[in-house]
Design an enzyme around this catalytic site. Sequence first.
Site, PDB file in Angstrom:
ATOM      1  N   ASP A   1     -49.389  71.955  72.488  1.00  0.00           N
ATOM      2  CA  ASP A   1     -48.081  71.424  72.872  1.00  0.00           C
ATOM      3  C   ASP A   1     -47.054  71.637  71.767  1.00  0.00           C
ATOM      4  O   ASP A   1     -45.936  72.103  72.010  1.00  0.00           O
ATOM      5  CB  ASP A   1     -48.200  69.938  73.215  1.00  0.00           C
ATOM      6  CG  ASP A   1     -49.050  69.176  72.194  1.00  0.00           C
ATOM      7  OD1 ASP A   1     -49.287  69.696  71.086  1.00  0.00           O
ATOM      8  OD2 ASP A   1     -49.472  68.055  72.504  1.00  0.00           O
ATOM      9  N   ASN A   2     -47.443  71.305  70.542  1.00  0.00           N
ATOM     10  CA  ASN A   2     -46.537  71.471  69.412  1.00  0.00           C
ATOM     11  C   ASN A   2     -46.216  72.937  69.156  1.00  0.00           C
ATOM     12  O   ASN A   2     -45.080  73.292  68.842  1.00  0.00           O
ATOM     13  CB  ASN A   2     -47.157  70.839  68.162  1.00  0.00           C
ATOM     14  CG  ASN A   2     -46.187  70.746  67.016  1.00  0.00           C
ATOM     15  OD1 ASN A   2     -46.013  71.699  66.271  1.00  0.00           O
ATOM     16  ND2 ASN A   2     -45.559  69.600  66.855  1.00  0.00           N
TER      17      ASN A   2
END
Length: 464
Positions: free
Chosen positions: A276-277
């Site tokens: 996600d990051n």
Amino acid sequence: MSDSDLDVEGKASSVAFVLSIVALTWYVFILSLGLIGWWNARKRYRLRPRSPLSSAPASAVPGVSVLRPLKGLDANLYENLESTFTQEYPNYEIFFTVEDEYDQALGVVRDLIAKYPNVKAEVIIGEEVVGVNPKVNNLIKAYRQASHDILWVIDSNVMVAPGTLARSVDALDGPPSATQSSRRRIALVHHVPFAFATERTIGSRLEEAFLNTNHAKMYIALNSVAVDSCVVGKSNLYRKSDIDRVDGTLKPATASNRDYPHGKGFAAFGRFLAEDNMIAGALWHELDLRHDLSCDVAKNAVGNMSLSDYFWRRVRWIRVRKHMVLVATLLEPFTESVLVGILASFALRHLFGFPIWLFICLHFALWLSIDLDVYASLAGHPLPPGADWWMFVGAWLMREFLAFPIWVFAMGGSVVSWRGNRYIVVKTGEVKKIGPDTESSGWFNWGSWRRKTNDNYERLQTID
């Protein structure tokens, strides 16, 4: 006293003076950052207007494909998943993805599909291994089958308000004037995690105290300043057409002689644990696009989390961040209330003779007041007075004092445990699987006899 002694004493005094100024300057900077988070929490989350998209005809709004990865019976699973079916948005589809046909979450999903026959929902069974990240492997088929360009990836332990999707699409598309200005296009909309414990264990209370105060405050502040990407993947909206242009190397896609050794698109992020990051960072750095927070929160259901669960969860993400943003991770203890307060108290005593004990009391009273107000902004109400208030404050204090020892421990290794497997984190946050979480050694083995997995995708076993 000789001249040389006086000279040494003078130099020591000068060094102490400079360090005191540095400490106070840093304290003011961190406090200011916290106040930015507090103020923006008040502005953004205390009023959540209804989006005009909620009542528009389906043909007038962009379609959205909702992707929800599942594995096992998470805390509050029925209510979490049902919140997707009850979105006030006229044009969306839902994909529920599971690794195998015997997953216990399927019973919940089928009940909800039968309850909401007018919502387009589909179950996809079977993972496709494109990397070491099991969440990416779980989602990749749904990613490819999605009918719409806008994707909403939302974890199974997250519950959202009915107006969340409509307000998020508003934020993703931006106001009409934004497309006519020099403002960079919004490529990702995310939501601040807001924890609520379904069981009142010590780890659950610590997680609530962390996510709903300090984490939320700094998360909102960093996204308000917006000097770089800062995204948690509990609930994210982005466009498939953008993801298909990035690969996670964080090199500008427009650069000459640009190659893509890992391929492009969602599958390329299977090599990261914090996909996600990295997706958010890729959109920021590779495409020079930006992110935005909607005025909704991702209500994160926290089940039976022990102190050991909490400890290892924090250790895991510190070790991942260490290999992604080393400088920021090294500075992390100096952003916490305990260390920054101690440094500032000694600086004030040296410069002005201010009593250390008095400053520490004032410092923690201020920090706690700010954090409780952030909680009230996100929750929509302040903490009620009484036993729960004192329990929360006790957990908050414990969390603050545990932050530094957990950080010290985490910085001493690169092995993490997730979903019953062990990984070693390497450069840029990529991971390599090194086997099941059964034979840990050294620092990582401490406390493992008490640890039980409580992550988003862990299956509950039953006895026939």
